[in-house]
Scaffold this motif. Structure first.
Motif, PDB file in Angstrom:
ATOM      1  N   UNK A 145       0.947  -1.138  -0.480  1.00 50.54           N
ATOM      2  CA  UNK A 145       0.233  -0.006  -0.171  1.00 50.54           C
ATOM      3  C   UNK A 145       0.890   1.135   0.170  1.00 50.54           C
ATOM      4  N   UNK A 146       1.217   2.298  -1.057  1.00 52.77           N
ATOM      5  CA  UNK A 146       1.993   3.145  -1.404  1.00 52.77           C
ATOM      6  C   UNK A 146       1.671   4.387  -1.140  1.00 52.77           C
ATOM      7  N   UNK A 147       1.978   5.060  -0.729  1.00 53.24           N
ATOM      8  CA  UNK A 147       1.719   6.463  -0.530  1.00 53.24           C
ATOM      9  C   UNK A 147       2.556   7.678  -0.305  1.00 53.24           C
ATOM     10  N   UNK A 148       2.063   8.484  -1.280  1.00 56.17           N
ATOM     11  CA  UNK A 148       3.025   9.763  -1.287  1.00 56.17           C
ATOM     12  C   UNK A 148       2.317  11.026  -1.189  1.00 56.17           C
ATOM     13  N   UNK A 149       3.573  12.098  -0.778  1.00 57.97           N
ATOM     14  CA  UNK A 149       3.231  12.843   0.024  1.00 57.97           C
ATOM     15  C   UNK A 149       4.176  13.671  -1.055  1.00 57.97           C
ATOM     16  N   UNK A 150       3.664  15.229  -1.177  1.00 57.29           N
ATOM     17  CA  UNK A 150       3.980  16.441  -1.554  1.00 57.29           C
ATOM     18  C   UNK A 150       2.923  17.555  -2.032  1.00 57.29           C
ATOM     19  N   UNK A 151       4.290  19.091  -2.602  1.00 60.82           N
ATOM     20  CA  UNK A 151       3.374  19.811  -3.306  1.00 60.82           C
ATOM     21  C   UNK A 151       2.914  19.125  -4.810  1.00 60.82           C
ATOM     22  N   UNK A 152       1.320  19.356  -5.003  1.00 54.84           N
ATOM     23  CA  UNK A 152       0.871  19.425  -5.698  1.00 54.84           C
ATOM     24  C   UNK A 152       0.567  20.223  -7.100  1.00 54.84           C
ATOM     25  N   UNK A 153       2.516  19.465  -8.115  1.00 57.93           N
ATOM     26  CA  UNK A 153       2.840  20.781  -9.024  1.00 57.93           C
ATOM     27  C   UNK A 153       2.881  19.509 -10.172  1.00 57.93           C
ATOM     28  N   UNK A 154       1.857  18.533 -10.039  1.00 59.35           N
ATOM     29  CA  UNK A 154       2.653  18.071 -11.702  1.00 59.35           C
ATOM     30  C   UNK A 154       1.213  16.520 -11.835  1.00 59.35           C
ATOM     31  N   UNK A 155       0.771  17.829 -12.539  1.00 56.17           N
ATOM     32  CA  UNK A 155      -1.045  16.865 -12.719  1.00 56.17           C
ATOM     33  C   UNK A 155      -1.417  15.437 -12.865  1.00 56.17           C
ATOM     34  N   UNK A 156      -0.612  14.445 -13.974  1.00 57.38           N
ATOM     35  CA  UNK A 156      -0.222  13.559 -13.960  1.00 57.38           C
ATOM     36  C   UNK A 156      -0.139  11.970 -13.037  1.00 57.38           C
ATOM     37  N   UNK A 157       0.353  12.938 -11.761  1.00 55.13           N
ATOM     38  CA  UNK A 157       0.433  12.474 -10.710  1.00 55.13           C
ATOM     39  C   UNK A 157      -0.039  11.107 -10.325  1.00 55.13           C
ATOM     40  N   UNK A 158      -1.501  10.521 -10.511  1.00 51.84           N
ATOM     41  CA  UNK A 158      -2.980  10.152 -10.392  1.00 51.84           C
ATOM     42  C   UNK A 158      -2.765   8.554 -11.032  1.00 51.84           C
ATOM     43  N   UNK A 159      -1.848   9.354 -12.106  1.00 58.04           N
ATOM     44  CA  UNK A 159      -1.809   7.669 -13.119  1.00 58.04           C
ATOM     45  C   UNK A 159      -0.718   6.718 -12.602  1.00 58.04           C
ATOM     46  N   UNK A 160       0.236   6.920 -11.652  1.00 57.18           N
ATOM     47  CA  UNK A 160       0.319   6.108 -10.888  1.00 57.18           C
ATOM     48  C   UNK A 160       0.309   5.463 -10.549  1.00 57.18           C
ATOM     49  N   UNK A 161       0.444   4.156 -10.019  1.00 59.28           N
ATOM     50  CA  UNK A 161      -0.568   2.691  -8.920  1.00 59.28           C
ATOM     51  C   UNK A 161       0.014   2.712  -7.611  1.00 59.28           C
ATOM     52  N   UNK A 162      -0.251   4.749  -7.225  1.00 60.89           N
ATOM     53  CA  UNK A 162      -0.149   4.788  -5.732  1.00 60.89           C
ATOM     54  C   UNK A 162      -1.601   5.454  -5.310  1.00 60.89           C
ATOM     55  N   UNK A 163      -1.006   5.871  -4.006  1.00 61.33           N
ATOM     56  CA  UNK A 163      -2.310   6.443  -3.246  1.00 61.33           C
ATOM     57  C   UNK A 163      -1.568   8.307  -2.556  1.00 61.33           C
TER      58      UNK A 163
END
Length: 255
Positions: free
Chosen positions: A174-192
């Motif tokens: 169960x992978x979670x990534x954190x940071x400032x939202x400066x990449x619109x396509x980040x949600x294409x990665x298979x992570x939360x």
């Protein structure tokens, strides 16, 4: 529950340890690389001659006893002769990442490390340890991994990091990534994805893995660091299962 990520760093309480460079035959330039990495840290490095030990051995000492040994060549291959670009570009694959025993034994030390150009080496300890934790999660194949990037666009810009998290996302971790939202396509990665703009989103560096089994004492590992000023980081890593689970609980509830 801790009040902040920095509180975990402030709690770090390692016993006094030192490194011995035993029976050195390597040139001074190699010794200087080790100095560049650790001379500003609370871990003294001393050259010694010891009968019965191999040449170019590095020993970690606590209370007068050697608690870990690593060939100097292992330190050179894993940290001293590399740079961060190997990880950013993916030139060094996740399954090739290893941390020598003497560096692994520096857990629970509070470090302050500087990035380039102030130092070419200090920050590498945290970079390599981050990859070691990611490899632990990948090989476990299950559990929870939480990692911060300050800017989520690093998952796009750094090909090696992108490959690591795509690979992790394809496991049962169960992978979670954190940071400032400066990449619109980040949600294409298979992570939360957790996006935010608070101080801890912008200034923290953590990689924390908790296995599914709380009694699995071997695979719990976490790194936490806070950027105190531009490119200067206070941090530490720990293998203590209780502490790792406390860090994970803080991240799950506060970020």
């Amino acid at each position: 529950m801790a009040d902040s990520l920095r509180e975990f760093i402030e709690r770090a309480d390692a016993p006094e340890r030192s490194l011995l460079l035993v029976n050195r035959s390597s040139p001074d330039a190699v010794r200087n690389l080790l100095g560049d990495l650790l001379d500003t840290q609370p871990v003294p490095v001393e050259d010694v001659e010891m009968e019965g030990e191999a040449e170019d051995l590095v020993a970690l000492v606590e209370d007068g006893e050697i608690i870990a040994r690593s060939p100097l060549s292992a330190l050179m291959d894993s940290v001293l002769l590399i740079n961060s670009d190997l990880f950013k570009t993916g030139a060094r694959k996740l399954t090739e990442i290893d941390l020598p025993d003497v560096f692994e034994g520096l857990d629970d030390f509070a470090f302050t490390v500087r990035g380039y150009p102030a130092s070419n080496k200090e920050k590498l300890l945290l970079i390599v340890m981050s990859r070691v934790i990611e490899r632990t999660a990948y090989e476990a194949g299950a559990g929870t991994l939480r990692s911060s990037f300050q800017r989520l666009s690093r998952l796009q810009d750094e090909r090696g990091t992108n490959e690591v998290y795509r690979s992790l996302g394809e496991t049962a971790v169960d992978v979670h990534v954190y940071g400032r939202d400066d990449w619109a396509d980040v949600h294409e990665l298979p992570v939360t994805v957790h996006a935010g703009d608070s101080y801890e989103y912008r200034r923290s560096w953590f990689v924390v893995f908790t296995p599914d089994d709380p009694d699995d004492r071997d695979d719990h590992v976490g790194l936490v660091a806070i950027e105190r000023e531009r490119n200067v980081w206070d941090g530490y890593w720990t293998f203590d299962a209780g502490t790792v689970r406390e860090i994970e609980a803080y991240l799950a509830s506060e970020l």
